[in-house]
Design an enzyme around this catalytic site. Structure first.
Site, mmCIF file in Angstrom:
data_model
loop_
_atom_site.group_PDB
_atom_site.id
_atom_site.type_symbol
_atom_site.label_atom_id
_atom_site.label_comp_id
_atom_site.label_asym_id
_atom_site.label_seq_id
_atom_site.Cartn_x
_atom_site.Cartn_y
_atom_site.Cartn_z
ATOM 1 N N ARG A 13 0.809 -1.218 0.000
ATOM 2 C CA ARG A 13 0.000 0.000 0.000
ATOM 3 C C ARG A 13 0.844 1.270 0.000
ATOM 4 O O ARG A 13 0.323 2.370 -0.171
ATOM 5 C CB ARG A 13 -0.929 0.009 1.223
ATOM 6 C CG ARG A 13 -2.130 -0.912 1.074
ATOM 7 C CD ARG A 13 -3.087 -0.743 2.244
ATOM 8 N NE ARG A 13 -4.391 -1.326 1.984
ATOM 9 C CZ ARG A 13 -5.383 -1.359 2.866
ATOM 10 N NH1 ARG A 13 -5.211 -0.820 4.062
ATOM 11 N NH2 ARG A 13 -6.532 -1.912 2.563
ATOM 12 N N CYS A 110 20.204 7.210 2.179
ATOM 13 C CA CYS A 110 20.694 7.816 3.418
ATOM 14 C C CYS A 110 21.632 6.877 4.183
ATOM 15 O O CYS A 110 22.207 7.268 5.198
ATOM 16 C CB CYS A 110 19.553 8.253 4.317
ATOM 17 S SG CYS A 110 18.639 6.900 5.082
ATOM 18 N N TYR A 137 17.135 5.759 11.016
ATOM 19 C CA TYR A 137 16.604 5.094 9.818
ATOM 20 C C TYR A 137 17.739 4.503 8.988
ATOM 21 O O TYR A 137 17.650 3.369 8.500
ATOM 22 C CB TYR A 137 15.796 6.091 8.989
ATOM 23 C CG TYR A 137 15.159 5.502 7.757
ATOM 24 C CD1 TYR A 137 14.045 4.675 7.860
ATOM 25 C CD2 TYR A 137 15.656 5.778 6.479
ATOM 26 C CE1 TYR A 137 13.442 4.138 6.732
ATOM 27 C CE2 TYR A 137 15.058 5.250 5.346
ATOM 28 C CZ TYR A 137 13.953 4.429 5.472
ATOM 29 O OH TYR A 137 13.363 3.896 4.344
ATOM 30 N N ASN A 166 16.017 9.767 -3.694
ATOM 31 C CA ASN A 166 14.736 10.330 -3.250
ATOM 32 C C ASN A 166 13.628 9.982 -4.241
ATOM 33 O O ASN A 166 13.721 10.321 -5.424
ATOM 34 C CB ASN A 166 14.855 11.854 -3.131
ATOM 35 C CG ASN A 166 15.888 12.270 -2.112
ATOM 36 O OD1 ASN A 166 15.695 12.117 -0.921
ATOM 37 N ND2 ASN A 166 17.017 12.776 -2.585
ATOM 38 N N HIS A 180 8.461 14.009 2.696
ATOM 39 C CA HIS A 180 9.740 14.385 2.100
ATOM 40 C C HIS A 180 9.601 15.709 1.360
ATOM 41 O O HIS A 180 8.501 16.226 1.174
ATOM 42 C CB HIS A 180 10.222 13.277 1.166
ATOM 43 C CG HIS A 180 10.643 12.037 1.874
ATOM 44 N ND1 HIS A 180 9.829 10.923 1.994
ATOM 45 C CD2 HIS A 180 11.783 11.728 2.541
ATOM 46 C CE1 HIS A 180 10.464 9.985 2.673
ATOM 47 N NE2 HIS A 180 11.643 10.447 3.022
ATOM 48 N N ARG A 210 19.833 17.599 -4.539
ATOM 49 C CA ARG A 210 19.178 16.308 -4.387
ATOM 50 C C ARG A 210 18.854 15.693 -5.742
ATOM 51 O O ARG A 210 18.612 16.398 -6.721
ATOM 52 C CB ARG A 210 17.874 16.453 -3.586
ATOM 53 C CG ARG A 210 18.054 16.846 -2.136
ATOM 54 C CD ARG A 210 18.668 15.732 -1.305
ATOM 55 N NE ARG A 210 18.741 16.124 0.103
ATOM 56 C CZ ARG A 210 19.779 16.751 0.633
ATOM 57 N NH1 ARG A 210 20.813 17.083 -0.126
ATOM 58 N NH2 ARG A 210 19.791 17.052 1.926
#
Length: 311
Positions: A13, A110, A137, A166, A180, A210
């Site tokens: 989901r 990350c 994380y 990302n 985010h 990014r």
């Protein structure tokens, strides 16, 4: 992969999991197993062991995780570390116990050191300190990578790790308190347009760089690795190109149609100065991303609007 093979997609989901299901379905895979959180708590070892022991899928795409942006990562540090450690440990161990040989584990860029050389190569893992705002994380995801490596070495499994940059796209999280940067900008620009605001407030200085990957491209890469028969290793998944947060905000404003100016909230953190993945390993295998950033943002904004109309 055999089109009739039983495939379990954990986290179906979520943004990544739902994209993987879409990609598998589009390729003709019909035996896809999913469970909602209400049906299966992946943090519960007994539940996970029973589920995989009963279902015995041939392949697992492990896209389940507790995720969020800088604010969520920095304030819910215990939750992010505990829940992600438990989810991956439970699934990897129970998968091995039930005879699942092939798995794809989804991590995050990350995991790499805050200040490592750019673009980031897979071998830079564990070569320096992590970014503090999302360290829990990152540590959990590093543990997941090492779990896969260790089970492969000790038990002969074929568990592969994919590290996306990302991500954004359908089913993204647009909650301003824990989303985010890109979905947050989409929502903020949309609401600023509706209010008739003169400015869009962007966290930090706008200078960090990014890289962004449309989630359906990520799903395509995941299925590609499994179909290719890759049996081990760590693979960066990205576009190989990055933009400044300022450039990102300007593109979002253009797509949304907000004509105000940008102002920067310097009281908010910038996070890592730059985070661009080296994607040579995937390119060498024959895969590369196809969705351009502006096109992807337009698709994401359309999805955001459709979700608004449904509420």
């Amino acid at each position: 992969m055999d089109r009739d093979a039983k495939i379990y997609v954990a986290g179906h989901r979520g943004m990544v999991g739902s994209a993987i299901v879409r990609r598998l379905s589009s390729l003709g895979y019909s035996n896809i197993v999913t469970r909602t959180h209400a049906e299966l708590d992946l943090v519960d070892q007994r539940d996970v062991t029973h589920f995989l022991g009963e279902e015995k899928p041939e392949y697992i795409f492990m896209a389940a995780a507790k995720v969020g942006g800088i604010h969520a990562n920095n304030t819910l540090r215990a939750d992010f570390l505990y829940r992600n450690l438990m989810i991956e440990a439970n699934i990897v161990h129970a998968a091995w116990q039930s005879g699942v040989t092939r798995m794809l584990f989804l991590g995050s860029s990350c995991i790499y050191p805050r200040d490592c050389p750019q673009p980031i190569k897979e071998e830079y893992l564990l070569t320096g300190p992590l970014e503090q705002t999302n360290e829990p994380y990152a540590i959990a995801k590093i543990a997941g990578v090492k779990l896969c490596e260790s089970y492969n070495r000790q038990y002969g499994t074929q568990y592969v790790s994919a590290m996306p940059t990302n991500l954004y796209g359908p089913n993204d999280n647009y909650d301003l308190s824990n989303s985010h940067v890109l979905p947050a900008l989409i929502r903020k620009a949309h609401e600023a347009k509706l209010r008739g605001d003169q400015e869009l407030v962007v966290w930090g200085s706008g200078k960090p760089m990014r890289e962004f990957l449309y989630v359906d491209d990520m799903a395509d890469a995941c299925v590609f690795l499994m179909e290719k028969g890759v049996s081990d290793g760590l693979f960066n998944i990205g576009t190989g190109e990055d933009v400044t947060i300022r450039e990102l905000a300007e593109t979002v404003m253009d797509v949304v149609g907000f004509e105000g100016r940008i102002s920067y909230d310097s009281t908010k953190p910038d996070g890592t100065p730059r985070k661009l993945l080296n994607v040579d390993r995937m390119n060498d295998l024959g895969w590369s991303a196809t969705t351009q950033l502006r096109d992807g943002i337009a698709k994401a904004y359309a999805d955001f609007q459709s979700n608004l109309s449904e509420t």
